[in-house]
Design a protein around this motif. Structure first.
Motif, PDB file in Angstrom:
ATOM      1  N   ASP A 172      35.766   6.399  -7.227  1.00  0.00           N
ATOM      2  CA  ASP A 172      35.617   5.045  -7.633  1.00  0.00           C
ATOM      3  C   ASP A 172      37.073   4.344  -8.093  1.00  0.00           C
ATOM      4  OD1 ASP A 172      33.367   2.930  -8.523  1.00  0.00           O
ATOM      5  OD2 ASP A 172      34.757   3.207 -10.214  1.00  0.00           O
ATOM      6  N   SER A 173      37.150   3.128  -7.275  1.00  0.00           N
ATOM      7  CA  SER A 173      38.279   2.503  -7.745  1.00  0.00           C
ATOM      8  C   SER A 173      38.264   1.758  -9.212  1.00  0.00           C
ATOM      9  CB  SER A 173      38.527   1.395  -6.551  1.00  0.00           C
ATOM     10  OG  SER A 173      39.945   0.685  -6.590  1.00  0.00           O
ATOM     11  N   ALA A 174      37.536   1.451  -9.544  1.00  0.00           N
ATOM     12  CA  ALA A 174      37.598   0.693 -10.908  1.00  0.00           C
ATOM     13  C   ALA A 174      37.396   1.819 -12.030  1.00  0.00           C
ATOM     14  CB  ALA A 174      36.193  -0.226 -11.083  1.00  0.00           C
ATOM     15  N   GLY A 175      37.031   3.078 -11.592  1.00  0.00           N
ATOM     16  CA  GLY A 175      36.944   4.073 -12.510  1.00  0.00           C
ATOM     17  C   GLY A 175      38.432   4.698 -12.552  1.00  0.00           C
ATOM     18  N   PHE A 176      38.865   4.858 -11.503  1.00  0.00           N
ATOM     19  CA  PHE A 176      40.566   5.245 -11.281  1.00  0.00           C
ATOM     20  C   PHE A 176      41.381   4.406 -12.095  1.00  0.00           C
ATOM     21  CE2 PHE A 176      44.571   5.484  -9.398  1.00  0.00           C
ATOM     22  CZ  PHE A 176      44.588   6.953  -9.168  1.00  0.00           C
ATOM     23  N   SER A 177      41.171   3.118 -12.019  1.00  0.00           N
ATOM     24  CA  SER A 177      41.884   2.023 -12.859  1.00  0.00           C
ATOM     25  C   SER A 177      41.836   2.314 -14.248  1.00  0.00           C
ATOM     26  CB  SER A 177      41.588   0.473 -12.389  1.00  0.00           C
ATOM     27  OG  SER A 177      42.020   0.394 -11.076  1.00  0.00           O
ATOM     28  N   GLU A 178      40.518   2.729 -14.694  1.00  0.00           N
ATOM     29  CA  GLU A 178      40.409   2.855 -16.269  1.00  0.00           C
ATOM     30  C   GLU A 178      40.828   4.046 -16.423  1.00  0.00           C
ATOM     31  OE1 GLU A 178      36.381   3.152 -19.122  1.00  0.00           O
ATOM     32  OE2 GLU A 178      35.976   1.888 -17.061  1.00  0.00           O
ATOM     33  N   ALA A 179      40.705   5.107 -15.850  1.00  0.00           N
ATOM     34  CA  ALA A 179      41.331   6.432 -16.235  1.00  0.00           C
ATOM     35  C   ALA A 179      42.840   6.494 -16.325  1.00  0.00           C
ATOM     36  CB  ALA A 179      40.934   7.409 -15.038  1.00  0.00           C
ATOM     37  N   LEU A 180      43.334   5.477 -15.443  1.00  0.00           N
ATOM     38  CA  LEU A 180      44.798   5.331 -15.767  1.00  0.00           C
ATOM     39  C   LEU A 180      45.338   4.689 -16.940  1.00  0.00           C
ATOM     40  CD1 LEU A 180      46.186   4.245 -12.038  1.00  0.00           C
ATOM     41  CD2 LEU A 180      46.323   6.344 -12.837  1.00  0.00           C
ATOM     42  N   GLU A 181      44.518   3.760 -17.356  1.00  0.00           N
ATOM     43  CA  GLU A 181      44.857   3.163 -18.448  1.00  0.00           C
ATOM     44  C   GLU A 181      44.538   4.047 -19.615  1.00  0.00           C
ATOM     45  OE1 GLU A 181      41.898  -0.202 -19.090  1.00  0.00           O
ATOM     46  OE2 GLU A 181      42.821  -1.298 -17.274  1.00  0.00           O
TER      47      GLU A 181
END
Length: 457
Positions: A409-418
């Protein structure tokens, strides 16, 4: 006497067995009932009550009311043909690097994780600015294993990378075995220098647009087409030669900060590499400060205009100076349009540029005028990225790929990076006892002070 006692013993034994059998039979129903009450739910939860529990369901996040449009291929020509010639004034001389007294052709490493159009723009811009494609190494750091190599991902998949297109451009492709963080990727570049025996290498971010000084630059280069003109690649070679012949303790050279960097592997090796426990932001502060603590020089250099962008040109033929193409760009991940604009096409560039004084129309058949237009658009790209939009929104421009290989999941990936970024910042603070980049001037710290000081904030 013995004979009379034995029968009695047998009688007692038989009686005991009969009583035991009667006792067990009387408990048989209780055992059966207990077993019948045992079920899978009680085994898992330990609950043996007869009450029925409600079925639990997760609470999902709200469904987005707005989904950006699909991204488009910024270089569709590559699907059916080879790329056109680059501008003649930027064509590199074959083995021209040998004239600059350097031992090996200078490699340019460009790491990629997601957002294919941005990478493609970066690669094409360096090629059209004169960097020989055979000296460019694209590092696929997607975590997609062989899915991109086999062509199993679609354009809308966030980690899509077109191997066939890159091969048509003539660049090298190197794949990381697993998805690496930024700091790990930097150490991977170091390992590449061991593999290829590189005494130096250039590396670039994948979200830049590179242009040479084709309008000339004082004390650096004449205009394109005039005697004394030097392409971006030529100026990079000159800086490389100057650096290795005049500085025994050179660590790196910045071209527009580290958007393009000339790196000395010995220097990175000397400080123990990039700290992989600080995976993303502030890992540059940590690394560059440790280089300074070990007295490896870090200087600014100039070989062209390296612009930090969040958008790609709509058609990369513009970088080949195709007069039929007008250089312009579209946000790959635009925000929801305001109510008043929902029926209107967003014009990013017009809004960014405002109603300034009109300049003399450019002749797009004139290579220099075309370069001026590219430079103007690149500047608009920079301000668009660093405006109110958010500088990393481009990383979430692709919203497809569900059901494809290794989808995440792209949004999940971005959140995980944060989350990882914030964790890395905390590691940095604990490592140095200081929360800003000014470790030397602001805290008086030395290389050996890592993890040995109390916090000062």
């Amino acid at each position: 006497m013995l004979r009379t006692r034995l029968p009695r013993i047998y009688q007692v034994a038989v009686l005991f067995v009969i009583l035991l059998f009667i006792f067990l039979a009387s408990r048989n129903n209780t055992v059966k009932e207990s077993i019948s009450k045992l079920n899978v739910g009680s085994v898992i939860t330990g609950d043996t009550s007869d009450e029925k529990k409600p079925i639990l369901t997760p609470k999902f996040k709200p469904t987005p009311t707005y989904i950006p449009p699909p991204i488009t291929d910024p270089f569709p020509l590559l699907a059916t043909a080879t790329p056109p010639p680059i501008p003649s004034h930027n064509v590199p001389e074959k083995d021209g690097w040998k004239k600059y007294g350097v031992p090996v052709a200078p490699p340019l490493i460009i790491g990629f994780t997601r957002t294919w159009p941005m990478l493609l723009q970066t690669v094409v811009s360096y090629i059209t600015a004169g960097w020989p494609p055979e000296q460019i190494y694209v590092v696929e750091n997607t975590g997609m294993q062989q899915a991109n190599t086999r062509g199993q991902l679609s354009l809308q998949h966030p980690w899509f990378l077109d191997h066939k297109a890159l091969k048509k451009l003539g660049v090298n492709i190197v794949q990381t075995p697993v998805l690496l963080t930024f700091a790990q990727l930097q150490n991977f570049y170091l390992s590449m220098s061991y593999t290829h025996d590189w005494p130096y290498y250039f590396w670039s971010h994948m979200d830049v647009l590179a242009l040479g000084h084709e309008n000339g630059y004082e004390n650096l280069t004449a205009r394109a087409g005039e005697p004394g003109y030097k392409s971006l690649y030529t100026l990079a070679l000159e800086e490389l030669n100057h650096t290795i012949t005049t500085d025994d303790r050179w660590g790196l050279r910045f071209f527009a900060y580290d958007h393009l960097t000339l790196q000395n592997p010995r220097a990175i090796e000397d400080i123990g590499g990039w700290d992989t426990l600080i995976p993303y932001y502030v890992t540059d502060c940590d690394t560059y400060t440790r280089l300074a603590m070990k007295e490896w020089s870090q200087k600014d250099a100039n070989c062209g205009v390296i612009t930090d962008t969040s958008v790609a040109l709509d058609d990369l033929l513009a970088l080949y100076r195709d007069p039929t193409i007008t250089p312009k760009f579209t946000d790959p991940n635009p925000p929801p349009p305001p109510e008043a604009e929902k029926k209107e096409k967003r014009n990013i560039q017009a809004r960014e540029e405002g109603e300034g004084e009109k300049e003399k129309p450019l002749d797009m058949n004139d290579p220099l005028d075309y370069w001026k237009e590219l430079l103007r658009v690149a500047d608009t790209m920079f301000h668009y990225k660093h405006g109110d939009r958010g500088r990393n929104t481009w990383q979430s421009g692709q919203h497809g790929g569900q059901g494809e290989m290794f989808y995440y999941d792209s949004a999940g990936f971005s959140e995980a990076l944060e989350v990882l970024t914030e964790a890395g910042k905390e590691v940095y603070r604990r490592k140095w006892g200081h929360q800003d980049c000014n470790l030397i001037d602001g805290a008086g710290l030395k290389f050996e002070d890592q993890w040995r000081v109390e916090k000062d904030f």
